[in-house]
Write a protein that holds these residues in place. Structure first.
Motif, PDB file in Angstrom:
ATOM      1  N   LYS A  91     -48.741 -18.220 -39.302  1.00 61.90           N
ATOM      2  CA  LYS A  91     -48.522 -16.954 -38.590  1.00 61.90           C
ATOM      3  C   LYS A  91     -49.025 -15.771 -39.412  1.00 61.90           C
ATOM      4  O   LYS A  91     -49.637 -14.842 -38.879  1.00 61.90           O
ATOM      5  N   ILE A  92     -48.779 -15.807 -40.721  1.00 59.69           N
ATOM      6  CA  ILE A  92     -49.261 -14.719 -41.582  1.00 59.69           C
ATOM      7  C   ILE A  92     -50.781 -14.738 -41.658  1.00 59.69           C
ATOM      8  O   ILE A  92     -51.429 -13.688 -41.685  1.00 59.69           O
TER       9      ILE A  92
ATOM     10  N   GLU B 167     -46.205  -6.815 -41.569  1.00 56.77           N
ATOM     11  CA  GLU B 167     -47.161  -5.937 -40.892  1.00 56.77           C
ATOM     12  C   GLU B 167     -47.110  -4.509 -41.449  1.00 56.77           C
ATOM     13  O   GLU B 167     -48.126  -3.813 -41.465  1.00 56.77           O
TER      14      GLU B 167
ATOM     15  N   GLU C  28     -52.726 -15.603 -39.217  1.00 57.44           N
ATOM     16  CA  GLU C  28     -53.162 -14.975 -37.955  1.00 57.44           C
ATOM     17  C   GLU C  28     -53.046 -13.454 -38.019  1.00 57.44           C
ATOM     18  O   GLU C  28     -53.964 -12.731 -37.605  1.00 57.44           O
ATOM     19  N   ILE C  29     -51.924 -12.972 -38.554  1.00 58.07           N
ATOM     20  CA  ILE C  29     -51.723 -11.513 -38.651  1.00 58.07           C
ATOM     21  C   ILE C  29     -52.786 -10.910 -39.572  1.00 58.07           C
ATOM     22  O   ILE C  29     -53.403  -9.885 -39.257  1.00 58.07           O
TER      23      ILE C  29
ATOM     24  N   LYS D 208     -41.771  -4.954 -35.302  1.00 53.31           N
ATOM     25  CA  LYS D 208     -42.915  -5.437 -36.081  1.00 53.31           C
ATOM     26  C   LYS D 208     -42.404  -6.368 -37.158  1.00 53.31           C
ATOM     27  O   LYS D 208     -41.286  -6.215 -37.643  1.00 53.31           O
TER      28      LYS D 208
ATOM     29  N   SER E 280     -56.191 -10.803 -37.948  1.00 48.12           N
ATOM     30  CA  SER E 280     -56.261  -9.803 -36.869  1.00 48.12           C
ATOM     31  C   SER E 280     -56.485  -8.397 -37.433  1.00 48.12           C
ATOM     32  O   SER E 280     -56.988  -7.518 -36.750  1.00 48.12           O
TER      33      SER E 280
END
Length: 193
Positions: free
Chosen positions: A53-54, A31, A56-57, A27, A60
């Motif tokens: 990317k962060i 996260e 997107e995380i 991970k 989500s």
């Protein structure tokens, strides 16, 4: 209710690459922080970042994502963006993103202490060390919005006479600044729950 503000805009200069996107047990480091915060019923959960990317995380996991377009302005920029994108809250709980061993029980203790008297700044401590997450009451909002450069809320803490320290476990304050810290994390036998 308290708003959670997660600061994830740093450059990880001491690490030499984005530490929040380093993998630990399959991970990303960030996260772990976000998963722990997700277990709480905050009024809102805001993550401030400059990284796609962060973003997107965060999305989500149903965090409100705020893009920091001026990360060179230092940590104060993330702090102010977090506050400006909050609904009215009784307090603001500021998290850094590089504490993968945050203890859920410690977060609960900090929140409970704040709820006893919402005029105090709540700071976690382990022995002689202090760290994050810190809870600021809403009365400090204007002072927070006046922060400049690469300075967090220490100046506000220094000038306040309403501070409570809450004892937490060593893991909660453990953060990752450089490769040695990351290697220490891997060596630890602590199991993430």
């Amino acid at each position: 209710m308290i708003s959670a503000i997660i600061m994830a805009s740093g450059f990880s200069r001491r690490m030499g690459k984005n530490k929040l996107l380093m993998k630990y047990n399959d991970k990303f480091l960030i996260e772990y922080t976000l998963d722990t915060i997700s277990k709480f019923d905050f009024k809102e959960k805001i993550i401030v970042t400059q990284y796609e990317k962060i973003k997107e995380i965060g999305e989500s996991l149903n965090f409100k994502v705020v893009i920091n377009k001026q990360p060179n302005n230092g940590i104060s920029e993330s702090i102010k963006l977090g506050i400006k994108n909050c609904d009215k809250s009784e307090g603001y709980m500021f998290f850094v993103s590089d504490q993968p061993l945050l203890d859920k029980n410690d977060i609960e203790k900090l929140i409970k202490e704040f709820e006893k008297d919402k005029s105090f700044i709540i700071i976690p401590k382990y022995k002689e060390s202090f760290g994050n997450p810190v809870i600021y009451p809403k009365k400090y909002k204007e002072q927070i919005l006046n922060l400049e450069g690469d300075k967090g809320g220490k100046s506000i803490i220094k000038s306040s006479d309403k501070i409570k320290y809450v004892n937490v476990c060593e893991n909660t304050l453990f953060d990752i600044d450089n490769i040695n810290d990351f290697n220490n994390l891997i060596k630890r036998e602590t199991k993430y729950e």
